[in-house]
Design a protein around this motif. Structure first.
Motif, PDB file in Angstrom:
ATOM      1  N   TYR B  13       0.843  -1.197   0.000  1.00  0.00           N
ATOM      2  CA  TYR B  13       0.000   0.000   0.000  1.00  0.00           C
ATOM      3  C   TYR B  13       0.878   1.247   0.000  1.00  0.00           C
ATOM      4  O   TYR B  13       0.593   2.223  -0.676  1.00  0.00           O
ATOM      5  CB  TYR B  13      -0.880  -0.049   1.253  1.00  0.00           C
ATOM      6  N   ARG B  16       2.961   1.353  -3.594  1.00  0.00           N
ATOM      7  CA  ARG B  16       2.304   1.190  -4.901  1.00  0.00           C
ATOM      8  C   ARG B  16       2.279   2.439  -5.767  1.00  0.00           C
ATOM      9  O   ARG B  16       2.146   2.339  -6.978  1.00  0.00           O
ATOM     10  CB  ARG B  16       0.887   0.651  -4.712  1.00  0.00           C
ATOM     11  N   ALA B  40       5.788   0.159 -10.218  1.00  0.00           N
ATOM     12  CA  ALA B  40       4.889  -0.607 -11.083  1.00  0.00           C
ATOM     13  C   ALA B  40       4.657  -1.997 -10.506  1.00  0.00           C
ATOM     14  O   ALA B  40       3.528  -2.499 -10.484  1.00  0.00           O
ATOM     15  CB  ALA B  40       5.462  -0.699 -12.493  1.00  0.00           C
ATOM     16  N   MET B  43       2.450  -1.768  -7.420  1.00  0.00           N
ATOM     17  CA  MET B  43       1.031  -1.531  -7.744  1.00  0.00           C
ATOM     18  C   MET B  43       0.388  -2.837  -8.209  1.00  0.00           C
ATOM     19  O   MET B  43      -0.714  -3.197  -7.807  1.00  0.00           O
ATOM     20  CB  MET B  43       0.912  -0.459  -8.832  1.00  0.00           C
ATOM     21  N   TRP B  46       0.076  -5.139  -5.198  1.00  0.00           N
ATOM     22  CA  TRP B  46      -0.962  -4.709  -4.263  1.00  0.00           C
ATOM     23  C   TRP B  46      -2.337  -5.156  -4.777  1.00  0.00           C
ATOM     24  O   TRP B  46      -3.166  -5.667  -4.007  1.00  0.00           O
ATOM     25  CB  TRP B  46      -0.946  -3.191  -4.061  1.00  0.00           C
ATOM     26  N   ARG B  47      -2.568  -4.961  -6.084  1.00  0.00           N
ATOM     27  CA  ARG B  47      -3.861  -5.344  -6.659  1.00  0.00           C
ATOM     28  C   ARG B  47      -4.091  -6.839  -6.470  1.00  0.00           C
ATOM     29  O   ARG B  47      -5.205  -7.305  -6.207  1.00  0.00           O
ATOM     30  CB  ARG B  47      -3.927  -4.958  -8.138  1.00  0.00           C
ATOM     31  N   VAL B  52      -7.902  -7.523  -5.798  1.00  0.00           N
ATOM     32  CA  VAL B  52      -8.531  -6.717  -6.853  1.00  0.00           C
ATOM     33  C   VAL B  52      -8.414  -7.407  -8.208  1.00  0.00           C
ATOM     34  O   VAL B  52      -9.314  -7.344  -9.036  1.00  0.00           O
ATOM     35  CB  VAL B  52      -7.861  -5.321  -6.907  1.00  0.00           C
TER      36      VAL B  52
END
Lengths: 481, 367
Positions: B13, B16, B40, B43, B46-47, B52
């Motif tokens: 978090y 990211r 990159a 991110m 994290w997803r 996500v």
């Protein structure tokens, strides 16, 4: 909208120019190009959504390759978004109409450091840290040392008319640039005049500096550089009121003492940030750092005079170590967990006005935002960090710790706050923005800011980019035709 | 002991959207591609960690076309655990059977070197094992002999690159094999041929829960080099390259002074610890003057032979090596010296000409 099949054909044409390895269309490679440092695309990703992405990313290695890429884009009416370090806070590098994102970082050569005239010529994709480190090794500094130094590129500095922490002495980037080479949308590579101070017509290079890639893409620039100062000193103090601090800064500037740093924090930011990041325990007051650099004999005078002015206005001196602490840790504010970050909503609403207008601007903006958004517990903090012979900028921020979870509602609130903030700035004699640029975030307000003068920018845009391929949706301009 | 990627969600978090570690990005600074930066990858991960999105095949390849990026961890003023979360992501992917074919191929790598020498002391030559260069074993054994130590060389592959590639089970198995070999030898003293071997034996074994024989003393080979080093005939300016694995043995990580563009030292701002000091004392004993780069000690950029990258994506690993050598030449060094035999062999392979530019520290002591 371009059919994927046609995109594939165009990709072949682009690969012919830059090489297949430098044209990317996989989503895995494109994803990061949808997010710069603006709050909205970050929030969008945070909420599980995908921000606007380019159809492809292209990395040219030279002005010639860039020229050919733009020619192709112009032929097929493909939107083009330039990308440097991706550290802009305004969404200027967001590819809101998809198309091609041109990542300029392969154009990262430092061509010449000229010792006789103290200039440097470098390609636009050079990383700020690499440029400054290289200059330092030769005994120079660019004098432009922004918080984004480690991630931004020279082109990015210029695109947004950026400012560094020493701008009070050395100027903003537009003051440091002497000349630039620009690639126009039709593929022409042009050079502005080699020097800025002439009487040979308008300053052409200044039409491209700050244009955020809307008129042409800067491929190379020549800038003046400074010798690394013989000495650097800092002093730090607390003022009993913001008014006293602002007055001290005004008088220092009007005396033309030429000091390098004046950073004045309002009380809220003094207590919040300064204590947290620098570990300096302050319960009240307005913290100010003064910086001096250059020849020791000049510094003696600057320091003495500046401190005398501050003392007249009730400054309470802190250990100079406090000033050094800020200087040595000036980047720490931007690393997690110290930097402002989600889940908070926040924005830096920097603006600039004359000395006589600033106090009114600050209090009006603070009161307006805190009252209007009291239900969101909007917090307003500010510091004054870039000073001019005629005025000062305020680096003010709003923070909403508990914004709406729904992304559409968050976007609506974010944009509303910005509208109010910027309109208040302008109504109080300020400008749209002082050193972060316009980007996507403020694009809708550019026409309002300029009024009838916008037609001049519009005319220039039509002349240089009739099809509107360059960075559409930014700077008040529409989509690609 | 090994965290899941979800346990790193808070760290991801923070990373990211953060662009601050761009100068330290090893691969991105060669390719200039934004998707190769730490931001990159953070991110992307994290997803994945937050549920996500799943990682696509292309994203998995991005995950592996890199070292564990511990240099960005060193660079970050708050030392966010970049290598930790990349390793955790790889473990997750590997356990699902989704690691690229190149990873599976790398795990089949074996050494052709055989045990050598005889003695009560062991030279654990895991790095040399990965080079397959028998002459390095000979050099090491000769130095030990000069230092009055009769040693037996064990060129075994340790668990470090398997660990880095996310193959937790394989990493544990290999580490156990090493532990068992030490146990069977009856040796009480083990010299490690390089920093990675030492890290694998001391830190990684703990992480993987592999028990080493009790009462063994683990020592760096550089200790013996220091004992026998004599001033070199033609001393010149050298650059000492620290292996990335050495960061795992550092006493302190870089201070925030290291990220300032005008940082010219002292070297200790880049990290401290015997793993850095000892080989430098050897160079001092050889009478060699060192050049400085901010990209060293805990902030040393990878030579390419770290974290299994030389086995998975050798062309990329070679590009990292060439870039490292290029940057070292810019410091004015007439030679690049390293305490890691694996780094030395790899970087020599990357040179098209003048392979003598790169040397393993032991080779200078041996001469």
């Amino acid at each position: 909208m371009i059919h994927p099949f046609q995109l594939r054909m165009i990709q072949t044409e682009l690969a012919d120019v830059v090489g297949e390895a430098h044209v990317m269309s996989k989503e895995a490679d494109r994803m990061v190009y949808g997010v710069d440092y603006m709050w909205l695309p970050r929030m969008w990703v945070d909420r599980g959504l995908i921000p606007p992405l380019p159809d492809m990313v292209v990395l040219p290695a030279s002005a010639e390759e860039l020229s050919r890429v733009l020619t192709i884009a112009n032929t097929y009416h493909i939107p083009v978004t330039p990308w440097g370090g991706g550290s802009g806070s305004q969404g200027g590098a967001m590819p809101v109409y998809a198309g091609i994102t041109i990542d300029l970082k392969r154009m990262n050569r430092i061509d010449e450091i000229n010792h006789n005239s103290q200039t440097v010529t470098a390609q636009c994709g050079v990383n700020g840290y690499e440029l400054e480190s290289t200059l330092n090794r030769e005994g120079y500094t660019l004098g432009h040392i922004p918080a984004s130094l480690h991630s931004a590129t020279l082109g990015g500095y210029m695109a947004c008319r950026g400012s560094g922490v020493l701008s009070t002495k050395y100027g903003k980037i537009e003051d440091i640039v002497l000349a630039c080479q620009v690639v126009l949308p039709n593929g022409d590579i042009i050079d502005t005049l080699p020097l800025p101070n002439h009487a040979s017509g308008p300053g052409l290079h200044q039409l491209f500096v700050g244009a955020e890639g809307s008129f042409g893409i800067v491929s190379k620039a020549t800038l003046r550089i400074e010798k690394i100062p013989q000495e650097r000193r800092f002093q730090a103090c607390l003022f009993p009121s913001l008014s006293n601090g602002l007055e001290a800064g005004r008088r220092i500037m009007l005396e033309r003492l030429g000091i390098s740093v004046i950073r004045l924090y309002d009380e809220r930011e003094t207590i919040k940030q300064v204590k947290r990041v620098l570990g300096i325990s302050v319960e009240e007051g307005n913290y100010m750092v003064l910086g001096f650099e250059g020849r020791p004999d000049f510094l003696d005078i600057q320091e003495r005079e500046a401190m005398a002015i501050c003392e007249e206005l009730g400054a309470q001196w802190l250990d100079p170590e406090a000033g050094w602490a800020w200087w040595n840790k000036r980047y720490n504010f931007y690393f997690p967990p110290h930097c402002l970050d989600l889940p908070w909503m926040f924005g830096t609403m920097d603006t600039l006005c004359t000395f006589e207008q600033m106090e009114n601007l600050y209090w009006t903006k603070k009161r307006t935002l805190e009252e209007k958004y009291a239900k969101w517990d909007l917090e307003y903090i500010a510091h004054f960090s870039h000073w001019y012979p005629y005025g000062v900028m305020v680096y003010d921020r709003f923070i909403i710790q508990d914004p709406p979870a729904d992304p559409e509602e968050a976007l609506a609130l974010h944009n509303e706050v910005w509208n109010v903030a910027v309109r208040t700035s302008i109504a109080c004699g300020g400008v749209l923005n002082e050193h972060h640029g316009v980007g996507l975030k403020l694009a809708r307000l550019v026409r309002e800011q300029y009024g009838p003068a916008f037609q001049v920018l519009e005319g220039f845009k039509k002349a240089t980019d009739p099809v509107n391929i360059l960075n559409p949706g930014k700077m008040g301009f529409g989509p690609t035709l | 002991m090994l965290k899941t990627l979800q346990e790193y969600e808070h760290d991801l978090y923070g990373c990211r959207f953060c662009p601050m570690c761009k100068p330290s990005s090893e691969v991105a600074n060669i390719t200039q591609v934004e998707s190769h930066t730490t931001r990159a990858r953070a991110m992307m991960l994290w997803r994945y960690a937050a549920g996500v999105a799943e990682l696509s095949r292309d994203e998995i390849e991005l995950l592996y076309r890199s070292t564990l990026d511990s240099v960005s961890e060193a660079w970050c003023v708050n030392h966010y655990p970049v290598s930790g979360y990349i390793a955790a992501a790889r473990r997750s992917i590997f356990s699902q059977g989704r690691a690229p074919e190149e990873v599976k191929g790398a795990l089949e790598f074996y050494t052709s070197l055989k045990n050598k020498g005889d003695g009560d002391v062991l030279l654990l030559a895991c790095e040399i094992a990965q080079t397959n260069e028998a002459t390095m074993l000979d050099v090491a054994l000769s130095i030990l002999e000069k230092g009055g130590i009769r040693a037996r060389a064990l060129p075994l592959l340790d668990g470090s690159f398997a660990y880095s590639l996310g193959a937790e089970k394989e990493a544990r198995e290999r580490t156990s094999i090493v532990a068992e070999a030490i146990r069977e030898s009856g040796a009480h003293t083990v010299y490690c041929d390089g920093p990675r071997t030492q890290w694998a034996l001391t830190e990684l074994a703990l992480i993987l829960g592999v028990e080493l024989p009790k009462d063994i003393v683990i020592k760096p080979f550089a200790e013996v080099m220091l004992k026998v080093a004599q001033p070199a005939a033609s001393a010149g300016k050298v650059f000492f390259h620290d292996c990335r694995s050495a960061m795992g043995l550092a006493r302190t990580l870089p201070t925030d002074a290291a990220i300032l563009p005008d940082c010219t030292g002292p070297e200790e701002v880049l990290g401290t610890g015997e793993v850095y000091e000892l080989p430098r004392r050897v160079l001092d004993a050889l009478g060699m003057e060192r050049t400085f780069s901010v990209w060293n000690r805990a902030m040393a950029k990878s030579c390419g032979a770290d974290d299994g990258l030389d086995l998975t994506y050798p062309e990329l690993a070679m590009e990292l090596a060439r870039e490292r050598i290029r940057k070292v030449r810019e410091t004015g060094a007439q030679k690049l010296v390293t305490g890691s035999p694996l780094c030395a062999a790899h970087m020599r392979d990357a040179l098209f000409e003048d392979k003598t530019y790169v040397a393993w520290l032991a080779e200078l002591v041996y001469r």
